[in-house]
Write an enzyme that holds these catalytic residues in place. Structure first.
Site, PDB file in Angstrom:
ATOM      1  N   CYS A   1      -3.423  -3.959   4.591  1.00  0.00           N
ATOM      2  CA  CYS A   1      -2.572  -4.998   4.862  1.00  0.00           C
ATOM      3  C   CYS A   1      -2.886  -6.454   4.704  1.00  0.00           C
ATOM      4  CB  CYS A   1      -2.511  -4.861   6.409  1.00  0.00           C
ATOM      5  SG  CYS A   1      -2.170  -3.641   7.242  1.00  0.00           S
TER       6      CYS A   1
ATOM      7  N   HIS B   1      -2.329 -10.548  11.990  1.00  0.00           N
ATOM      8  CA  HIS B   1      -1.817  -9.353  11.697  1.00  0.00           C
ATOM      9  C   HIS B   1      -1.360  -8.455  12.695  1.00  0.00           C
ATOM     10  CE1 HIS B   1      -1.262  -5.495   9.846  1.00  0.00           C
ATOM     11  NE2 HIS B   1      -2.366  -5.031  10.199  1.00  0.00           N
TER      12      HIS B   1
ATOM     13  N   THR C   1       2.984   3.444  16.007  1.00  0.00           N
ATOM     14  CA  THR C   1       2.636   2.314  15.245  1.00  0.00           C
ATOM     15  C   THR C   1       3.222   2.315  13.939  1.00  0.00           C
ATOM     16  OG1 THR C   1       0.641   2.720  14.471  1.00  0.00           O
ATOM     17  CG2 THR C   1       0.784   1.746  16.683  1.00  0.00           C
TER      18      THR C   1
ATOM     19  N   GLU D   1       0.980  -1.098  -0.051  1.00  0.00           N
ATOM     20  CA  GLU D   1      -0.155  -0.150   0.080  1.00  0.00           C
ATOM     21  C   GLU D   1       0.928   1.083   0.059  1.00  0.00           C
ATOM     22  OE1 GLU D   1      -2.004   0.686   3.836  1.00  0.00           O
ATOM     23  OE2 GLU D   1      -1.538  -1.426   4.168  1.00  0.00           O
TER      24      GLU D   1
ATOM     25  N   ASN E   1       4.722  -1.790  12.855  1.00  0.00           N
ATOM     26  CA  ASN E   1       3.855  -2.240  11.589  1.00  0.00           C
ATOM     27  C   ASN E   1       4.596  -2.199  10.428  1.00  0.00           C
ATOM     28  OD1 ASN E   1       1.532  -2.971  10.463  1.00  0.00           O
ATOM     29  ND2 ASN E   1       0.270  -1.365  11.129  1.00  0.00           N
TER      30      ASN E   1
HETATM   31  P1  HMG Z   1      -4.372   6.031  21.801  1.00  0.00           P
HETATM   32  O1  HMG Z   1      -5.613   6.404  21.608  1.00  0.00           O
HETATM   33  O2  HMG Z   1      -3.105   6.938  21.883  1.00  0.00           O
HETATM   34  O3  HMG Z   1      -3.856   4.976  23.068  1.00  0.00           O
HETATM   35  O4  HMG Z   1      -3.928   5.094  20.514  1.00  0.00           O
HETATM   36  P2  HMG Z   1      -4.891   4.476  24.101  1.00  0.00           P
HETATM   37  O5  HMG Z   1      -5.103   5.535  24.873  1.00  0.00           O
HETATM   38  O6  HMG Z   1      -6.055   3.650  23.593  1.00  0.00           O
HETATM   39  O7  HMG Z   1      -3.869   3.523  24.847  1.00  0.00           O
HETATM   40  C1  HMG Z   1      -3.326   2.221  24.350  1.00  0.00           C
HETATM   41  C2  HMG Z   1      -3.097   1.157  25.308  1.00  0.00           C
HETATM   42  O8  HMG Z   1      -2.061   1.849  26.383  1.00  0.00           O
HETATM   43  C3  HMG Z   1      -4.345   1.109  26.292  1.00  0.00           C
HETATM   44  O9  HMG Z   1      -4.505  -0.351  26.361  1.00  0.00           O
HETATM   45  C4  HMG Z   1      -4.338   1.772  27.504  1.00  0.00           C
HETATM   46  O10 HMG Z   1      -4.856   1.454  28.700  1.00  0.00           O
HETATM   47  C5  HMG Z   1      -2.627   1.751  27.522  1.00  0.00           C
HETATM   48  P3  HMG Z   1      -5.966  -1.218  26.079  1.00  0.00           P
HETATM   49  O11 HMG Z   1      -6.972  -0.548  27.141  1.00  0.00           O
HETATM   50  O12 HMG Z   1      -6.147  -1.011  24.682  1.00  0.00           O
HETATM   51  O13 HMG Z   1      -5.494  -2.507  26.513  1.00  0.00           O
HETATM   52  N1  HMG Z   1      -2.031   2.459  28.456  1.00  0.00           N
HETATM   53  C6  HMG Z   1      -1.132   2.387  29.419  1.00  0.00           C
HETATM   54  N2  HMG Z   1      -0.645   0.967  29.643  1.00  0.00           N
HETATM   55  C7  HMG Z   1       0.517   1.216  30.477  1.00  0.00           C
HETATM   56  N3  HMG Z   1       0.964   1.920  31.140  1.00  0.00           N
HETATM   57  C8  HMG Z   1       0.449   3.481  30.928  1.00  0.00           C
HETATM   58  C9  HMG Z   1      -0.482   3.414  30.014  1.00  0.00           C
HETATM   59  N4  HMG Z   1      -1.370   4.598  29.342  1.00  0.00           N
HETATM   60  C10 HMG Z   1      -2.030   3.953  28.514  1.00  0.00           C
HETATM   61  N5  HMG Z   1       0.862   4.537  31.618  1.00  0.00           N
HETATM   62  C11 HMG Z   1      -4.563   3.402  18.808  1.00  0.00           C
HETATM   63  C12 HMG Z   1      -3.987   3.475  20.311  1.00  0.00           C
HETATM   64  C13 HMG Z   1      -4.112   1.861  18.590  1.00  0.00           C
HETATM   65  C14 HMG Z   1      -5.907   3.792  18.484  1.00  0.00           C
HETATM   66  C15 HMG Z   1      -3.382   4.166  17.975  1.00  0.00           C
HETATM   67  O14 HMG Z   1      -1.909   3.805  18.017  1.00  0.00           O
HETATM   68  C16 HMG Z   1      -3.627   4.135  16.360  1.00  0.00           C
HETATM   69  O15 HMG Z   1      -4.448   4.912  16.032  1.00  0.00           O
HETATM   70  N6  HMG Z   1      -2.936   3.263  15.891  1.00  0.00           N
HETATM   71  C17 HMG Z   1      -3.190   3.037  14.162  1.00  0.00           C
HETATM   72  C18 HMG Z   1      -4.254   2.152  14.033  1.00  0.00           C
HETATM   73  C19 HMG Z   1      -4.026   0.830  14.494  1.00  0.00           C
HETATM   74  O16 HMG Z   1      -2.830   0.300  14.382  1.00  0.00           O
HETATM   75  N7  HMG Z   1      -5.316  -0.073  14.093  1.00  0.00           N
HETATM   76  C20 HMG Z   1      -5.188  -1.268  14.743  1.00  0.00           C
HETATM   77  C21 HMG Z   1      -6.322  -2.213  14.017  1.00  0.00           C
HETATM   78  S1  HMG Z   1      -6.495  -1.815  12.049  1.00  0.00           S
HETATM   79  C22 HMG Z   1      -5.341  -2.646  11.571  1.00  0.00           C
HETATM   80  O17 HMG Z   1      -4.404  -3.253  12.017  1.00  0.00           O
HETATM   81  C23 HMG Z   1      -4.782  -2.484  10.023  1.00  0.00           C
HETATM   82  C24 HMG Z   1      -3.773  -1.618   9.693  1.00  0.00           C
HETATM   83  O18 HMG Z   1      -2.522  -2.336   9.963  1.00  0.00           O
HETATM   84  C25 HMG Z   1      -3.832  -0.858   8.396  1.00  0.00           C
HETATM   85  C26 HMG Z   1      -3.663  -1.744   7.012  1.00  0.00           C
HETATM   86  O19 HMG Z   1      -4.721  -2.521   7.088  1.00  0.00           O
HETATM   87  O20 HMG Z   1      -3.210  -1.539   6.145  1.00  0.00           O
HETATM   88  C27 HMG Z   1      -3.507  -0.436  10.844  1.00  0.00           C
END
Ligand code: HMG
Length: 404
Positions: free
Chosen positions: A113, A244, A156, A81, A291
């Site tokens: 992906c 994935h 990521t 991609e 990733n």
């Molecule tokens: P965010 O909103 O900044 O993070 O982004 P958060 O507030 O959700 O925190 C993440 C985790 O850290 C949570 O754990 C918190 O509790 C924890 P969870 O509740 O989820 O188990 N946390 C802590 N842990 C320990 N100590 C601390 C602490 N503070 C918080 N002090 C988000 C997270 C994944 C949304 C962001 O990184 C993002 O947008 N990433 C990109 C999208 C993505 O990867 N999506 C995954 C599914 S889609 C997919 O896989 C397809 C993709 O690869 C693309 C394709 O297909 O081409 C993305």
């Protein structure tokens, strides 16, 4: 005919940013990234590398590891991609750089992906379709994952490629012919044509991933239902499950969801034990590379085969591929006895040759993009992107550039 992956080889750029350094620069607790997301470091592309050099390095090393003449390849599909041109596929650059012959179908596939799996399944069907004459395909999944600086997706990111030689009597993985799929039009992650960085609805993307996992797994399990014993879950049949992995915590969320689907309820202790045995061994590479979109699932597979091929010979594994947008597939495979002779699959090499960069260097490289340039003296790749001249992309062998 038994068809599958005969050889697999991964490559990631040698520069990497440790996630605690990124956390410090963004003013967040390092544990949010290292524990909350499960990422230790992310690969960063130097100016002299792009998706073509990543794909070609993985492809050339895969063919050399298999001892296969590139001119014997009849199908070359690159899934990405991170395309470099609206018309010219990444694969045709790879075709030239690794010396594949003219009697070959070459094209690019895209579905976020999921593209790597789409290419792998197409290649396996192409091999099966010609029973009279054994033929081999080369599939490469390669990407540079980019999100905006300071955005939630930033930790990521990553970059890398995996090449897979697909043919009869495979040494790395027999692919089962039947699998479960799931598709739906969703806006969870996308990249409009004029943008370098992806747009993402992060929390929604996690829901879409888990919904697609449930859909694909249920349809795969329905096919197996007649052979499952009373009370036996499909997961009980697997020695490992690979997902994935945009970040390792996503694989943990996915595994919990699958256990619930397969067994209805699980205690925390049951989840922990199952995750440690079935999932964690495949994640050690992606936790330090980040990733890699199309390549992510296959870096997990390369990691597993590099570390455990002998122990897992004869065992069955489950694999889940998800591409935003979305399309997903849950499929299975068996590790052949011959996997013990596979040798290195590139993950360990990529990790041991890496050089850590600081946040200002990473930000400069991300802002500049892959412009092309001179390789450093210790460059770990086989090909160099030298830049764009007269609207044409120029590539060269790293060895020749370094010797000049
Ligand atoms: P965010 O909103 O900044 O993070 O982004 P958060 O507030 O959700 O925190 C993440 C985790 O850290 C949570 O754990 C918190 O509790 C924890 P969870 O509740 O989820 O188990 N946390 C802590 N842990 C320990 N100590 C601390 C602490 N503070 C918080 N002090 C988000 C997270 C994944 C949304 C962001 O990184 C993002 O947008 N990433 C990109 C999208 C993505 O990867 N999506 C995954 C599914 S889609 C997919 O896989 C397809 C993709 O690869 C693309 C394709 O297909 O081409 C993305």
């Amino acid at each position: 005919m038994s068809v599958g992956i005969d050889q697999i080889y991964a490559y990631a750029p040698q520069l990497a940013l440790p996630l605690p350094a990124l956390a410090a620069a963004r003013g967040v607790a390092p544990e949010k990234l290292t524990l909350g997301l499960g990422v230790e470091a992310m690969a960063v592309t130097p100016a002299c590398e792009d998706v073509v050099t990543l794909a070609a390095t993985a492809a050339g090393r895969c063919l050399r590891a298999a001892g296969v003449d590139p001119r014997s390849i009849g199908l070359l599909v690159v899934a990405t991609e991170t395309g470099v041109d609206h018309a010219k596929p990444v694969g045709i650059f790879v075709h030239e750089l690794v010396g594949v012959g003219p009697q070959c179908r070459v094209y690019e596939v895209k579905h976020a992906c999921y593209g790597g799996t789409a290419a792998l399944m197409t290649a396996a069907d192409w091999v099966r379709a010609n029973r009279a004459q054994a033929r081999r395909a080369l599939v490469v999944a390669a990407d540079v994952a980019r999100y905006a600086i300071g955005s939630p997706g930033e930790p990521t990111q990553g970059a890398g490629a995996v090449a897979m030689l697909v043919g009869p009597t495979p040494r790395a993985l027999f692919l089962a012919e039947e699998s479960g799929v799931h598709a739906a039009n969703v806006y969870d992650f996308w990249r409009p044509l004029d943008r370098r960085e992806a747009l993402v609805d992060g929390k929604f993307s996690i829901e879409c991933y888990l919904d697609a996992l449930a859909g694909a797994f249920r349809s795969c399990r329905a096919l197996e239902r007649p052979v499952l014993e009373d009370g036996e879950g499909l997961l009980d049949r697997f020695a490992r499950v690979l997902y994935h992995t945009p970040f390792p915590k996503m694989a943990a969320k996915a595994h919990r969801r699958l256990l619930e689907l397969d067994r209805r309820s699980v205690t925390d202790a049951e989840f922990e034990a199952s995750y440690r045995e079935l999932v964690a061994p495949g994640l050690t590479g992606v936790a330090r590379i980040g990733n890699t979109y199309t390549a992510s699932l296959y870096i997990c597979l390369a990691t597993l085969l590099e570390n455990e091929a002998r122990a897992l010979a004869g065992r069955r594994i489950g694999l889940f591929s998800y591409g935003s947008g979305c399309c997903a597939e849950f499929f299975t495979g068996t590790i052949p006895a011959g996997a013990a002779t596979l040798g290195p699959t590139g993950v360990r090499d990529a990790l041991t040759r890496r050089r850590l960069v600081d946040v200002p260097t990473y930000e400069r490289l991300l802002r500049d993009g892959e412009r092309g340039g001179e390789p450093p003296a210790d460059f770990s790749g086989d090909f160099v992107f030298q830049g764009i001249r007269n609207d044409r992309r120029i590539y060269a062998r790293a060895r020749e550039v370094l010797a000049a």
